[in-house]
Design a protein around this motif. Structure first.
Motif, PDB file in Angstrom:
ATOM      1  N   CYS A  96       0.829  -1.218   0.000  1.00 37.98           N
ATOM      2  CA  CYS A  96       0.000   0.000   0.000  1.00 37.98           C
ATOM      3  C   CYS A  96       0.855   1.256   0.000  1.00 37.98           C
ATOM      4  O   CYS A  96       0.560   2.218  -0.722  1.00 37.98           O
ATOM      5  CB  CYS A  96      -0.937   0.000   1.207  1.00 37.98           C
ATOM      6  N   GLY A  99       2.275   1.574  -3.456  1.00 40.01           N
ATOM      7  CA  GLY A  99       1.214   1.945  -4.380  1.00 40.01           C
ATOM      8  C   GLY A  99       0.862   3.419  -4.290  1.00 40.01           C
ATOM      9  O   GLY A  99       0.494   4.047  -5.285  1.00 40.01           O
ATOM     10  N   LYS A 100       1.019   3.970  -3.110  1.00 39.94           N
ATOM     11  CA  LYS A 100       0.717   5.384  -2.901  1.00 39.94           C
ATOM     12  C   LYS A 100       1.821   6.294  -3.436  1.00 39.94           C
ATOM     13  O   LYS A 100       1.540   7.358  -3.998  1.00 39.94           O
ATOM     14  CB  LYS A 100       0.517   5.648  -1.404  1.00 39.94           C
ATOM     15  N   SER A 103       4.718   6.118  -8.579  1.00 38.21           N
ATOM     16  CA  SER A 103       3.816   6.401  -9.697  1.00 38.21           C
ATOM     17  C   SER A 103       3.949   5.366 -10.815  1.00 38.21           C
ATOM     18  O   SER A 103       3.073   5.263 -11.674  1.00 38.21           O
ATOM     19  CB  SER A 103       4.083   7.805 -10.254  1.00 38.21           C
ATOM     20  N   ASN A 108      -1.206  -4.652  -9.333  1.00 31.34           N
ATOM     21  CA  ASN A 108      -2.553  -4.821  -9.851  1.00 31.34           C
ATOM     22  C   ASN A 108      -3.476  -3.847  -9.108  1.00 31.34           C
ATOM     23  O   ASN A 108      -3.533  -3.862  -7.876  1.00 31.34           O
ATOM     24  CB  ASN A 108      -2.975  -6.284  -9.640  1.00 31.34           C
ATOM     25  N   ASP A 109      -4.192  -3.025  -9.858  1.00 32.93           N
ATOM     26  CA  ASP A 109      -5.052  -2.008  -9.247  1.00 32.93           C
ATOM     27  C   ASP A 109      -6.133  -2.613  -8.354  1.00 32.93           C
ATOM     28  O   ASP A 109      -6.447  -2.065  -7.298  1.00 32.93           O
ATOM     29  CB  ASP A 109      -5.703  -1.133 -10.320  1.00 32.93           C
ATOM     30  N   ASP A 110      -6.715  -3.731  -8.764  1.00 32.96           N
ATOM     31  CA  ASP A 110      -7.751  -4.373  -7.949  1.00 32.96           C
ATOM     32  C   ASP A 110      -7.182  -4.848  -6.617  1.00 32.96           C
ATOM     33  O   ASP A 110      -7.815  -4.720  -5.570  1.00 32.96           O
ATOM     34  CB  ASP A 110      -8.382  -5.554  -8.701  1.00 32.96           C
ATOM     35  N   LEU A 112      -4.524  -3.606  -5.071  1.00 30.06           N
ATOM     36  CA  LEU A 112      -4.225  -2.430  -4.262  1.00 30.06           C
ATOM     37  C   LEU A 112      -5.493  -1.853  -3.642  1.00 30.06           C
ATOM     38  O   LEU A 112      -5.503  -1.499  -2.458  1.00 30.06           O
ATOM     39  CB  LEU A 112      -3.505  -1.374  -5.104  1.00 30.06           C
ATOM     40  N   THR A 113      -6.558  -1.790  -4.404  1.00 30.97           N
ATOM     41  CA  THR A 113      -7.831  -1.293  -3.875  1.00 30.97           C
ATOM     42  C   THR A 113      -8.308  -2.172  -2.725  1.00 30.97           C
ATOM     43  O   THR A 113      -8.734  -1.676  -1.680  1.00 30.97           O
ATOM     44  CB  THR A 113      -8.903  -1.248  -4.991  1.00 30.97           C
TER      45      THR A 113
END
Length: 137
Positions: A96, A99-100, A103, A108-110, A112-113
């Motif tokens: 996390c 990911g923050k 850049s 994987n965006d899912d 990370l969400t």
């Protein structure tokens, strides 16, 4: 293992606080790697001597263990121990944070969400998966 001090941060760093150890744990935890040659194939290009040293250190710290591969008996298969699996929240926190601030992160965006918004659910499901894969074999 003789500790330099029992400061909680030092204790953690003495067990897994170098780049290569965390990358080996990452590969075991998230990438399904279980064999020496698979670790060598990682994008970061660890050397054979460093890999052997880190695997030994992680085993001595009871974060991983090694056993015989069920398919190819002459091959060693590495697994996370309960202590290693319990590092999952730490690893997710690193994911996390990266990911923050990175850049160009290739996460994987899912994932990370889910790590940001449904952390407990992700920890529970991933822990169960890791226990089945690493502790049951």
């Amino acid at each position: 293992m003789k500790m330099k001090s029992h400061c909680p941060i030092n204790y953690s760093l003495e067990h897994f606080g170098d780049r290569w150890s965390l990358l080996i744990i990452r590969d075991l935890m998230f990438n399904g790697k279980r064999h020496y040659n698979e670790f060598l194939e990682s994008a970061e290009k660890i050397s054979t001597s460093v890999l052997g040293d880190r695997l030994k250190q992680l085993e001595e710290a009871d974060i991983i263990n090694k056993g015989k591969d069920e398919v190819k008996k002459s091959r060693i298969k590495y697994s996370l121990t309960r202590k290693g699996i319990n590092m999952l929240p730490i690893m997710l926190e690193l994911v996390c944070w990266s990911g923050k601030y990175d850049s160009e992160s290739d996460i994987n965006d899912d994932f990370l969400t889910q790590a940001n918004n449904e952390r407990e659910k992700l920890i529970q499901s991933t822990t169960e998966k890791l226990e089945n894969e690493h502790l049951m074999n």
